[in-house]
Design an enzyme around this catalytic site. Structure first.
Site, PDB file in Angstrom:
ATOM      1  N   SER A 114       0.896  -1.060   0.456  1.00  0.00           N
ATOM      2  CA  SER A 114      -0.660  -0.196  -0.357  1.00  0.00           C
ATOM      3  C   SER A 114       0.277   1.150  -0.215  1.00  0.00           C
ATOM      4  O   SER A 114       2.040   1.434   0.805  1.00  0.00           O
ATOM      5  CB  SER A 114      -1.211  -0.389   1.586  1.00  0.00           C
ATOM      6  OG  SER A 114      -1.915   1.067   0.924  1.00  0.00           O
ATOM      7  N   GLN A 135       1.624  -0.057  -4.981  1.00  0.00           N
ATOM      8  CA  GLN A 135      -0.213   0.226  -5.010  1.00  0.00           C
ATOM      9  C   GLN A 135      -0.231   2.008  -4.943  1.00  0.00           C
ATOM     10  O   GLN A 135       0.934   2.800  -3.927  1.00  0.00           O
ATOM     11  CB  GLN A 135      -1.304  -0.449  -3.767  1.00  0.00           C
ATOM     12  CG  GLN A 135      -2.206   0.944  -4.551  1.00  0.00           C
ATOM     13  CD  GLN A 135      -2.277   1.813  -3.130  1.00  0.00           C
ATOM     14  OE1 GLN A 135      -2.412   1.772  -1.731  1.00  0.00           O
ATOM     15  NE2 GLN A 135      -3.156   3.056  -3.709  1.00  0.00           N
ATOM     16  N   TYR A 137      -1.403   5.865  -4.244  1.00  0.00           N
ATOM     17  CA  TYR A 137      -2.980   7.164  -4.639  1.00  0.00           C
ATOM     18  C   TYR A 137      -1.761   8.304  -5.186  1.00  0.00           C
ATOM     19  O   TYR A 137      -0.794   8.143  -5.160  1.00  0.00           O
ATOM     20  CB  TYR A 137      -2.987   7.597  -3.142  1.00  0.00           C
ATOM     21  CG  TYR A 137      -4.802   6.305  -2.230  1.00  0.00           C
ATOM     22  CD1 TYR A 137      -5.197   6.070  -3.539  1.00  0.00           C
ATOM     23  CD2 TYR A 137      -3.588   5.731  -1.425  1.00  0.00           C
ATOM     24  CE1 TYR A 137      -5.716   5.207  -2.837  1.00  0.00           C
ATOM     25  CE2 TYR A 137      -4.851   4.759  -0.918  1.00  0.00           C
ATOM     26  CZ  TYR A 137      -5.410   4.842  -1.826  1.00  0.00           C
ATOM     27  OH  TYR A 137      -6.908   3.593  -1.236  1.00  0.00           O
ATOM     28  N   THR A 163      -4.413   3.126  -7.772  1.00  0.00           N
ATOM     29  CA  THR A 163      -6.515   2.754  -6.997  1.00  0.00           C
ATOM     30  C   THR A 163      -7.083   3.971  -7.381  1.00  0.00           C
ATOM     31  O   THR A 163      -6.942   5.033  -7.338  1.00  0.00           O
ATOM     32  CB  THR A 163      -6.145   2.524  -5.445  1.00  0.00           C
ATOM     33  OG1 THR A 163      -5.489   1.281  -5.001  1.00  0.00           O
ATOM     34  CG2 THR A 163      -7.020   2.923  -5.279  1.00  0.00           C
ATOM     35  N   ARG A 172     -16.842   6.083   6.669  1.00  0.00           N
ATOM     36  CA  ARG A 172     -16.793   4.749   7.818  1.00  0.00           C
ATOM     37  C   ARG A 172     -17.117   5.023   9.432  1.00  0.00           C
ATOM     38  O   ARG A 172     -16.309   5.544  10.082  1.00  0.00           O
ATOM     39  CB  ARG A 172     -14.990   3.846   7.374  1.00  0.00           C
ATOM     40  CG  ARG A 172     -14.623   3.638   6.160  1.00  0.00           C
ATOM     41  CD  ARG A 172     -13.358   3.765   5.660  1.00  0.00           C
ATOM     42  NE  ARG A 172     -12.749   3.485   5.031  1.00  0.00           N
ATOM     43  CZ  ARG A 172     -12.067   3.460   4.004  1.00  0.00           C
ATOM     44  NH1 ARG A 172     -11.202   3.783   4.752  1.00  0.00           N
ATOM     45  NH2 ARG A 172     -11.720   3.408   2.500  1.00  0.00           N
ATOM     46  N   LYS A 235      -6.653  -0.116  -9.983  1.00  0.00           N
ATOM     47  CA  LYS A 235      -7.739  -0.236  -9.035  1.00  0.00           C
ATOM     48  C   LYS A 235      -9.138  -0.454  -8.916  1.00  0.00           C
ATOM     49  O   LYS A 235      -9.123   0.943  -8.868  1.00  0.00           O
ATOM     50  CB  LYS A 235      -7.201  -1.183  -8.137  1.00  0.00           C
ATOM     51  CG  LYS A 235      -7.350  -1.614  -6.800  1.00  0.00           C
ATOM     52  CD  LYS A 235      -6.659  -1.986  -6.143  1.00  0.00           C
ATOM     53  CE  LYS A 235      -6.971  -2.946  -4.382  1.00  0.00           C
ATOM     54  NZ  LYS A 235      -7.686  -1.664  -3.737  1.00  0.00           N
ATOM     55  N   HIS A 259     -13.475  -1.948  -3.567  1.00  0.00           N
ATOM     56  CA  HIS A 259     -12.014  -1.445  -1.645  1.00  0.00           C
ATOM     57  C   HIS A 259     -12.679  -2.016  -1.494  1.00  0.00           C
ATOM     58  O   HIS A 259     -13.015  -1.602  -0.006  1.00  0.00           O
ATOM     59  CB  HIS A 259     -12.257   0.516  -1.958  1.00  0.00           C
ATOM     60  CG  HIS A 259     -11.005   1.114  -1.660  1.00  0.00           C
ATOM     61  ND1 HIS A 259      -9.707   1.430  -2.038  1.00  0.00           N
ATOM     62  CD2 HIS A 259     -10.467   0.432  -0.232  1.00  0.00           C
ATOM     63  CE1 HIS A 259      -9.214   2.196  -1.513  1.00  0.00           C
ATOM     64  NE2 HIS A 259      -9.539   1.890  -0.323  1.00  0.00           N
ATOM     65  N   ARG A 262     -15.358  -0.331   1.671  1.00  0.00           N
ATOM     66  CA  ARG A 262     -15.527   0.699   2.141  1.00  0.00           C
ATOM     67  C   ARG A 262     -15.383   2.101   1.559  1.00  0.00           C
ATOM     68  O   ARG A 262     -14.732   2.885   2.036  1.00  0.00           O
ATOM     69  CB  ARG A 262     -13.425   0.540   2.269  1.00  0.00           C
ATOM     70  CG  ARG A 262     -13.731  -0.150   3.224  1.00  0.00           C
ATOM     71  CD  ARG A 262     -12.104  -1.278   3.389  1.00  0.00           C
ATOM     72  NE  ARG A 262     -10.818   0.361   3.799  1.00  0.00           N
ATOM     73  CZ  ARG A 262     -11.046  -0.603   5.588  1.00  0.00           C
ATOM     74  NH1 ARG A 262     -11.954  -1.389   6.120  1.00  0.00           N
ATOM     75  NH2 ARG A 262     -10.425   0.803   6.169  1.00  0.00           N
ATOM     76  N   ASP A 290     -11.088  -9.129  -6.320  1.00  0.00           N
ATOM     77  CA  ASP A 290     -10.785  -8.475  -4.846  1.00  0.00           C
ATOM     78  C   ASP A 290     -11.894  -8.065  -4.665  1.00  0.00           C
ATOM     79  O   ASP A 290     -13.141  -7.736  -5.104  1.00  0.00           O
ATOM     80  CB  ASP A 290      -9.662  -7.771  -4.086  1.00  0.00           C
ATOM     81  CG  ASP A 290     -10.196  -6.560  -4.413  1.00  0.00           C
ATOM     82  OD1 ASP A 290     -10.933  -5.995  -4.387  1.00  0.00           O
ATOM     83  OD2 ASP A 290      -8.520  -5.433  -4.459  1.00  0.00           O
TER      84      ASP A 290
HETATM   85  C1  LIG Z   1      -8.044  -2.534   6.518  1.00  0.00           C
HETATM   86  C2  LIG Z   1      -8.064  -1.876   4.951  1.00  0.00           C
HETATM   87  C3  LIG Z   1      -7.131  -0.834   3.939  1.00  0.00           C
HETATM   88  C4  LIG Z   1      -7.410  -1.094   3.188  1.00  0.00           C
HETATM   89  N1  LIG Z   1      -6.430   0.109   2.365  1.00  0.00           N
HETATM   90  C5  LIG Z   1      -6.124   0.146   0.990  1.00  0.00           C
HETATM   91  C6  LIG Z   1      -4.544   1.026   0.371  1.00  0.00           C
HETATM   92  O1  LIG Z   1      -4.603   1.616   1.491  1.00  0.00           O
HETATM   93  N2  LIG Z   1      -4.802   0.777  -0.930  1.00  0.00           N
HETATM   94  C7  LIG Z   1      -5.924   0.343  -1.270  1.00  0.00           C
HETATM   95  O2  LIG Z   1      -5.908   0.188  -2.641  1.00  0.00           O
HETATM   96  N3  LIG Z   1      -6.732  -0.230  -1.167  1.00  0.00           N
HETATM   97  C8  LIG Z   1      -6.508  -0.201  -0.088  1.00  0.00           C
HETATM   98  N4  LIG Z   1      -7.736  -1.626   0.492  1.00  0.00           N
HETATM   99  C9  LIG Z   1      -8.777  -1.919   0.259  1.00  0.00           C
HETATM  100  C10 LIG Z   1      -7.629  -3.501  -0.442  1.00  0.00           C
HETATM  101  O3  LIG Z   1      -6.687  -3.328  -1.596  1.00  0.00           O
HETATM  102  C11 LIG Z   1      -9.602  -4.494  -1.020  1.00  0.00           C
HETATM  103  O4  LIG Z   1      -9.852  -4.177  -2.410  1.00  0.00           O
HETATM  104  C12 LIG Z   1     -10.302  -5.213  -0.181  1.00  0.00           C
HETATM  105  O5  LIG Z   1      -9.206  -4.818   1.040  1.00  0.00           O
HETATM  106  C13 LIG Z   1     -10.596  -6.387   0.066  1.00  0.00           C
HETATM  107  O6  LIG Z   1     -11.584  -6.896  -0.045  1.00  0.00           O
HETATM  108  P1  LIG Z   1     -11.484  -7.477   1.094  1.00  0.00           P
HETATM  109  O7  LIG Z   1     -10.911  -7.545   2.332  1.00  0.00           O
HETATM  110  O8  LIG Z   1     -12.663  -8.789   1.351  1.00  0.00           O
HETATM  111  O9  LIG Z   1     -10.798  -8.822   0.970  1.00  0.00           O
HETATM  112  C14 LIG Z   1      -7.938  -1.668   1.735  1.00  0.00           C
HETATM  113  C15 LIG Z   1      -9.129  -2.608   2.213  1.00  0.00           C
HETATM  114  C16 LIG Z   1      -8.556  -2.514   3.667  1.00  0.00           C
HETATM  115  C17 LIG Z   1      -9.965  -4.108   4.516  1.00  0.00           C
HETATM  116  C1  LIG Z   2      -4.950   8.157   5.387  1.00  0.00           C
HETATM  117  C2  LIG Z   2      -5.024   7.897   4.376  1.00  0.00           C
HETATM  118  C3  LIG Z   2      -6.401   7.222   4.265  1.00  0.00           C
HETATM  119  C4  LIG Z   2      -5.771   5.429   4.444  1.00  0.00           C
HETATM  120  C5  LIG Z   2      -7.149   5.039   3.364  1.00  0.00           C
HETATM  121  C6  LIG Z   2      -6.168   3.462   3.697  1.00  0.00           C
HETATM  122  C7  LIG Z   2      -7.415   2.882   2.652  1.00  0.00           C
HETATM  123  O1  LIG Z   2      -7.528   2.295   1.376  1.00  0.00           O
HETATM  124  C8  LIG Z   2      -8.013   2.174   3.411  1.00  0.00           C
HETATM  125  O2  LIG Z   2      -9.259   1.800   2.917  1.00  0.00           O
HETATM  126  O3  LIG Z   2      -8.586   2.548   4.449  1.00  0.00           O
END
Ligand SMILES: Cc1cc2nc3c(=O)[nH]c(=O)nc-3n(C[C@H](O)[C@H](O)[C@H](O)COP(=O)(O)O)c2cc1C
Ligand SMILES: CCCCCCC(=O)C(=O)O
Length: 370
Positions: A114, A135, A137, A163, A172, A235, A259, A262, A290
């Site tokens: 990430s 990845q 941003y 992403t 959230r 993504k 995502h 989320r 995913d």
């Molecule tokens: C705690 C958490 C943090 C995440 N952080 C990022 C991130 O930094 N960058 C990103 O592209 N996706 C992020 N995601 C999304 C994941 O890459 C992914 O799309 C998602 O978790 C897939 O679903 P799953 O948790 O059901 O396997 C995050 C997801 C979670 C749960």
């Molecule tokens: C600190 C800025 C946001 C972090 C984002 C990480 C992420 O993608 C997530 O789903 O949480």
């Protein structure tokens, strides 16, 4: 509950890591990992929609040898199961992303680091020989994002995963209640601080609002192409329209993702839109997937619908929180073992043998009842 888990022994499937993680983590961090956007409708759907897809196994196939291995962008990995980018691994375990990367190396799979990692790009690169993607941003301060891309390239990351579903952070509500704060992000030391002048609600949301470039759009892919020679995957694709646009701008791969539910609640479960995107892409570039993958049967279903591999998000973080590097390794192993069994019992000796005719979607079941 703790006593119950100790008595029942080691987890036997990846879902059981979730409760261990809940017990291991401060509530604010567990809620951050676990949560989805708003009503969390899509969060449930991501998982539930897999259950509505039935398997159609074939019999009397020689399944004495099963080969799970596959090739993603030229990299052979042990199984079509990769590690999704998730932020802040040091909140789950003191070794953070280094532990996750070592588990990826031990499992011979690809980890997507990430942009919001707590270990640096360099620390992760030097800790193991896993194939790593980075990845991205895009910040309003484009120079910072460009620096990170260059550091990833210099340190042997093999692809950029851009992403595109987060011009702002989704709402959230647990993070808002907990006033969730981002940890120090060492990649940005001296470049940007995660401290925001905001004492209401989720600091993450405030940070992202101030920092992420919400103006980034299709034409800006040219900027990214100009600053890196690495393959670019995008993504966050959920529609045929955007898959076609992505082809037009010449991306090297697509990740169907919401995502982990989320960002925008009431988007469809990703497994329900995978086939639409696969058809639009028409085999021109790899389609990864995913969202809600918790079983080997889920991996099998995504492959049957045309994904080349799946990425796993929360289960990896839960494995990390519960048991560090070993926990992440176990999560990947469990999914691999289950996929191997599913392939054996479905008459598919290799991943290429998994076809559309090995599953029946709910829509098809309803249609056949007419
Ligand atoms: C705690 C958490 C943090 C995440 N952080 C990022 C991130 O930094 N960058 C990103 O592209 N996706 C992020 N995601 C999304 C994941 O890459 C992914 O799309 C998602 O978790 C897939 O679903 P799953 O948790 O059901 O396997 C995050 C997801 C979670 C749960
Ligand atoms: C600190 C800025 C946001 C972090 C984002 C990480 C992420 O993608 C997530 O789903 O949480």
């Amino acid at each position: 509950m703790l006593l119950l888990l100790i008595m029942e022994g080691e987890p036997v499937n990846v879902n059981e890591f979730q409760e261990l993680a809940r017990l291991a983590l401060p509530k604010m961090y567990y809620d951050y990992y676990d949560g989805g956007a708003e009503d969390q409708y899509t969060l449930k759907e991501n998982v539930e929609s897999f259950r509505k897809i039935a398997l159609r196994p074939r019999i009397l196939v020689d399944v004495s040898r099963i080969d799970l291995s596959t090739i993603i962008l030229g990299h052979r990995i042990s199984a079509p199961i990769m590690i999704a980018p998730t932020a802040f691994h040091k909140l789950a375990h003191p070794q953070g992303e280094v532990a996750t990367a070592r588990a990826a190396a031990a499992s011979n799979t690809i980890m997507v680091l990430s942009y919001m990692s707590t270990c640096t790009v360099e620390e992760v690169a030097s800790s193991c020989n896993a194939v790593r993607f980075f990845q991205l941003y895009v910040y309003k301060r484009r120079d910072i994002s460009a620096q990170l891309v260059h550091r990833a390239e210099r340190n042997g990351y093999k692809a950029i995963v851009l992403t595109v579903d987060a011009p702002r952070l989704g709402r959230r509500e647990a993070d808002i209640k907990n006033k969730m704060i981002a940890p120090q992000l060492n990649n940005f030391e001296g470049l940007i601080s995660t401290k925001v002048d905001h004492d209401e609600g989720s600091n993450l949301e405030a940070f992202a609002k101030g920092t992420f470039d919400a103006s980034f759009c299709w034409r800006d892919l040219g900027w990214l192409r100009a600053i890196t020679n690495l393959p670019i995957l995008i993504k966050g694709v959920l529609t045929r329209e955007d898959a076609i646009k992505a082809m037009e701008v010449g991306v090297d791969g697509i990740i169907v993702s919401n995502h982990g539910a989320r960002q925008l609640d009431y988007t469809p479960a990703t497994i329900c839109v995978l086939e639409e995107v696969v058809h639009a892409v028409g085999g021109k570039v790899p389609v990864l997937f995913d969202g809600g993958v918790r079983r080997g049967t889920d991996v099998f279903k995504a492959l049957a619908l045309g994904a080349q591999a799946v990425l796993v998000g929360r289960p990896v973080v839960y494995g990390l929180a519960a048991k560090g590097e070993y926990g992440v390794k176990r999560v990947i192993e469990m999914l691999k073992d289950e996929l191997e069994l599913t392939m054996t019992l479905s008459g598919c000796p290799g991943v290429k043998d998994i076809s559309r005719s090995h599953i029946k979607t709910e829509q098809e079941r309803l249609h056949s009842m007419l």
